[in-house]
Design a protein around this motif. Sequence first.
Motif, PDB file in Angstrom:
ATOM      1  N   ASN A  65       0.825  -1.206   0.000  1.00  0.00           N
ATOM      2  CA  ASN A  65       0.000   0.000   0.000  1.00  0.00           C
ATOM      3  C   ASN A  65       0.863   1.261   0.000  1.00  0.00           C
ATOM      4  OD1 ASN A  65      -2.398  -1.440   0.001  1.00  0.00           O
ATOM      5  ND2 ASN A  65      -2.555  -1.472   2.234  1.00  0.00           N
ATOM      6  N   ARG A  66       1.988   1.188   0.693  1.00  0.00           N
ATOM      7  CA  ARG A  66       2.894   2.339   0.723  1.00  0.00           C
ATOM      8  C   ARG A  66       3.509   2.576  -0.656  1.00  0.00           C
ATOM      9  NH1 ARG A  66       7.951   3.113   4.981  1.00  0.00           N
ATOM     10  NH2 ARG A  66       8.579   5.193   4.272  1.00  0.00           N
ATOM     11  N   ILE A  67       3.893   1.494  -1.320  1.00  0.00           N
ATOM     12  CA  ILE A  67       4.433   1.605  -2.678  1.00  0.00           C
ATOM     13  C   ILE A  67       3.369   2.156  -3.620  1.00  0.00           C
ATOM     14  CG2 ILE A  67       5.263   0.283  -4.667  1.00  0.00           C
ATOM     15  CD1 ILE A  67       6.579  -1.644  -2.676  1.00  0.00           C
ATOM     16  N   HIS A  68       2.161   1.643  -3.478  1.00  0.00           N
ATOM     17  CA  HIS A  68       1.062   2.081  -4.341  1.00  0.00           C
ATOM     18  C   HIS A  68       0.831   3.585  -4.202  1.00  0.00           C
ATOM     19  CE1 HIS A  68      -3.393   1.694  -5.663  1.00  0.00           C
ATOM     20  NE2 HIS A  68      -2.603   1.839  -6.706  1.00  0.00           N
ATOM     21  N   ASN A 117       9.725   2.834 -23.264  1.00  0.00           N
ATOM     22  CA  ASN A 117      11.021   2.166 -23.317  1.00  0.00           C
ATOM     23  C   ASN A 117      11.785   2.259 -21.998  1.00  0.00           C
ATOM     24  OD1 ASN A 117      11.240   5.015 -24.116  1.00  0.00           O
ATOM     25  ND2 ASN A 117      13.406   4.604 -24.425  1.00  0.00           N
ATOM     26  N   GLU A 118      11.580   3.332 -21.240  1.00  0.00           N
ATOM     27  CA  GLU A 118      12.287   3.482 -19.971  1.00  0.00           C
ATOM     28  C   GLU A 118      11.888   2.405 -18.962  1.00  0.00           C
ATOM     29  OE1 GLU A 118      12.619   8.352 -20.284  1.00  0.00           O
ATOM     30  OE2 GLU A 118      11.617   7.437 -18.570  1.00  0.00           O
ATOM     31  N   TYR A 119      10.688   1.903 -19.079  1.00  0.00           N
ATOM     32  CA  TYR A 119      10.225   0.831 -18.197  1.00  0.00           C
ATOM     33  C   TYR A 119      11.071  -0.424 -18.410  1.00  0.00           C
ATOM     34  CZ  TYR A 119       6.587  -1.832 -15.653  1.00  0.00           C
ATOM     35  OH  TYR A 119       5.884  -2.595 -14.748  1.00  0.00           O
ATOM     36  N   GLU A 120      11.398  -0.703 -19.649  1.00  0.00           N
ATOM     37  CA  GLU A 120      12.269  -1.841 -19.950  1.00  0.00           C
ATOM     38  C   GLU A 120      13.716  -1.558 -19.555  1.00  0.00           C
ATOM     39  OE1 GLU A 120      11.936  -5.200 -22.196  1.00  0.00           O
ATOM     40  OE2 GLU A 120      12.717  -4.183 -23.990  1.00  0.00           O
ATOM     41  N   LEU A 121      14.181  -0.349 -19.806  1.00  0.00           N
ATOM     42  CA  LEU A 121      15.558  -0.009 -19.448  1.00  0.00           C
ATOM     43  C   LEU A 121      15.791  -0.178 -17.952  1.00  0.00           C
ATOM     44  CD1 LEU A 121      16.220   3.179 -21.627  1.00  0.00           C
ATOM     45  CD2 LEU A 121      16.946   0.825 -22.070  1.00  0.00           C
ATOM     46  N   MET A 122      14.815   0.236 -17.147  1.00  0.00           N
ATOM     47  CA  MET A 122      14.944   0.069 -15.702  1.00  0.00           C
ATOM     48  C   MET A 122      15.084  -1.406 -15.341  1.00  0.00           C
ATOM     49  SD  MET A 122      12.909  -1.202 -13.072  1.00  0.00           S
ATOM     50  CE  MET A 122      11.314  -1.126 -13.884  1.00  0.00           C
ATOM     51  N   ILE A 124      16.245  -3.828 -17.155  1.00  0.00           N
ATOM     52  CA  ILE A 124      17.570  -4.289 -17.578  1.00  0.00           C
ATOM     53  C   ILE A 124      18.626  -3.819 -16.581  1.00  0.00           C
ATOM     54  CG2 ILE A 124      19.355  -4.033 -19.345  1.00  0.00           C
ATOM     55  CD1 ILE A 124      17.065  -3.898 -21.417  1.00  0.00           C
ATOM     56  N   GLU A 125      18.525  -2.572 -16.165  1.00  0.00           N
ATOM     57  CA  GLU A 125      19.497  -2.045 -15.207  1.00  0.00           C
ATOM     58  C   GLU A 125      19.468  -2.830 -13.899  1.00  0.00           C
ATOM     59  OE1 GLU A 125      20.404   2.010 -14.693  1.00  0.00           O
ATOM     60  OE2 GLU A 125      19.189   2.656 -16.390  1.00  0.00           O
ATOM     61  N   LYS A 126      18.286  -3.129 -13.400  1.00  0.00           N
ATOM     62  CA  LYS A 126      18.180  -3.862 -12.139  1.00  0.00           C
ATOM     63  C   LYS A 126      18.686  -5.293 -12.291  1.00  0.00           C
ATOM     64  CE  LYS A 126      14.840  -3.094  -9.192  1.00  0.00           C
ATOM     65  NZ  LYS A 126      15.523  -2.253  -8.202  1.00  0.00           N
ATOM     66  N   ALA A 127      18.446  -5.898 -13.439  1.00  0.00           N
ATOM     67  CA  ALA A 127      18.856  -7.287 -13.650  1.00  0.00           C
ATOM     68  C   ALA A 127      20.361  -7.426 -13.858  1.00  0.00           C
ATOM     69  CB  ALA A 127      18.115  -7.868 -14.855  1.00  0.00           C
ATOM     70  N   HIS A 128      20.991  -6.415 -14.449  1.00  0.00           N
ATOM     71  CA  HIS A 128      22.385  -6.567 -14.868  1.00  0.00           C
ATOM     72  C   HIS A 128      23.384  -5.695 -14.109  1.00  0.00           C
ATOM     73  CE1 HIS A 128      21.572  -9.022 -18.509  1.00  0.00           C
ATOM     74  NE2 HIS A 128      20.414  -8.394 -18.488  1.00  0.00           N
ATOM     75  N   PHE A 129      22.958  -4.542 -13.624  1.00  0.00           N
ATOM     76  CA  PHE A 129      23.942  -3.577 -13.130  1.00  0.00           C
ATOM     77  C   PHE A 129      23.781  -3.172 -11.671  1.00  0.00           C
ATOM     78  CE2 PHE A 129      22.901  -2.185 -17.640  1.00  0.00           C
ATOM     79  CZ  PHE A 129      23.834  -3.030 -18.211  1.00  0.00           C
ATOM     80  N   GLU A 130      22.603  -3.337 -11.101  1.00  0.00           N
ATOM     81  CA  GLU A 130      22.323  -2.744  -9.795  1.00  0.00           C
ATOM     82  C   GLU A 130      23.085  -3.389  -8.649  1.00  0.00           C
ATOM     83  OE1 GLU A 130      18.509  -3.334  -7.479  1.00  0.00           O
ATOM     84  OE2 GLU A 130      18.275  -1.242  -8.090  1.00  0.00           O
ATOM     85  N   TYR A 162      10.141   3.800 -11.634  1.00  0.00           N
ATOM     86  CA  TYR A 162      10.030   2.494 -12.274  1.00  0.00           C
ATOM     87  C   TYR A 162      10.762   1.418 -11.465  1.00  0.00           C
ATOM     88  CZ  TYR A 162       8.103   4.535 -16.577  1.00  0.00           C
ATOM     89  OH  TYR A 162       7.310   5.159 -17.505  1.00  0.00           O
ATOM     90  N   SER A 163      11.875   1.794 -10.859  1.00  0.00           N
ATOM     91  CA  SER A 163      12.630   0.849 -10.041  1.00  0.00           C
ATOM     92  C   SER A 163      11.786   0.355  -8.875  1.00  0.00           C
ATOM     93  CB  SER A 163      13.911   1.519  -9.522  1.00  0.00           C
ATOM     94  OG  SER A 163      14.620   0.658  -8.666  1.00  0.00           O
ATOM     95  N   LEU A 164      11.050   1.265  -8.272  1.00  0.00           N
ATOM     96  CA  LEU A 164      10.188   0.878  -7.155  1.00  0.00           C
ATOM     97  C   LEU A 164       9.088  -0.064  -7.626  1.00  0.00           C
ATOM     98  CD1 LEU A 164       9.648   1.288  -4.155  1.00  0.00           C
ATOM     99  CD2 LEU A 164       8.175   3.209  -4.751  1.00  0.00           C
ATOM    100  N   SER A 165       8.538   0.195  -8.801  1.00  0.00           N
ATOM    101  CA  SER A 165       7.486  -0.684  -9.319  1.00  0.00           C
ATOM    102  C   SER A 165       8.016  -2.092  -9.552  1.00  0.00           C
ATOM    103  CB  SER A 165       6.905  -0.116 -10.619  1.00  0.00           C
ATOM    104  OG  SER A 165       7.803  -0.259 -11.703  1.00  0.00           O
ATOM    105  N   ARG A 166       9.279  -2.199  -9.908  1.00  0.00           N
ATOM    106  CA  ARG A 166       9.883  -3.511 -10.148  1.00  0.00           C
ATOM    107  C   ARG A 166      10.004  -4.315  -8.856  1.00  0.00           C
ATOM    108  NH1 ARG A 166      10.187  -7.902 -13.091  1.00  0.00           N
ATOM    109  NH2 ARG A 166      12.197  -8.953 -12.966  1.00  0.00           N
ATOM    110  N   GLU A 167      10.134  -3.631  -7.723  1.00  0.00           N
ATOM    111  CA  GLU A 167      10.247  -4.337  -6.450  1.00  0.00           C
ATOM    112  C   GLU A 167       8.985  -5.142  -6.139  1.00  0.00           C
ATOM    113  OE1 GLU A 167      12.962  -4.670  -4.776  1.00  0.00           O
ATOM    114  OE2 GLU A 167      14.056  -3.297  -6.092  1.00  0.00           O
TER     115      GLU A 167
END
Length: 205
Positions: A65-68, A117-122, A124-130, A162-167
């Motif tokens: 709920n806090r994220i939402h 496209n930024e939704y996908e870039l985020m 990729i960043e979390k999967a590969h670089f974070e 977008y990073s938060l949404s991925r969590e």
Amino acid sequence: MTHEQQLEIYRALGMLVGQLHSKHIYEKCSHLQSQQYASWKHMFSDIIQKQITLFNGTIFEELGNRIHKYLIDNLHLIDYDIVPRLLHMDLHCGNILVSNTKITGILDAEDAIIGHNEYELMRIEKAHFEENNKNDYREEFMSSYNCYVKLDDGYEERRQMYSLSRELVGMKCFLDYGDKYAQNGSVEEEKKNMEDKIKRIINMN
């Protein structure tokens, strides 16, 4: 694999994703062969709403709920006319086939959508670089990507949202797999690490 070979792979990945996003452009955001949306803002809101309901009655209900609330409060960041592009949406290492530093194939496109496209870039960043703070790999990927698609102004601010949404995906995996999903120790430690990461993202904005 050497550092230079890794850089070459991420250079190639940036080119591949850039070509995907630049060649496949549409009029509306949508799920493939499904509902179209008036805007990316409306589609993103719908995606988040469906994810949040999964945490009702679970240990993550309050955090969900806090994220939402945070995401809804920051929808103004994507309240503009984005270019709808084809997104793979699951480009982690396991779905990228590599041979001798060459990308030979991409797997598992069942979650593909037409969106920002930024939704996908985020993702990729979390999967590969974070996790390992691989800034040089990220820079190589982004430099290659930008040869095909230029980022809109304000990307860094939207990237945090977008990073938060991925969590939310990580939280769902935690509920589904428990011990199997815990990577850094016990389930309780993994849960605390997840909660701390989410709170940091919220508090830095």
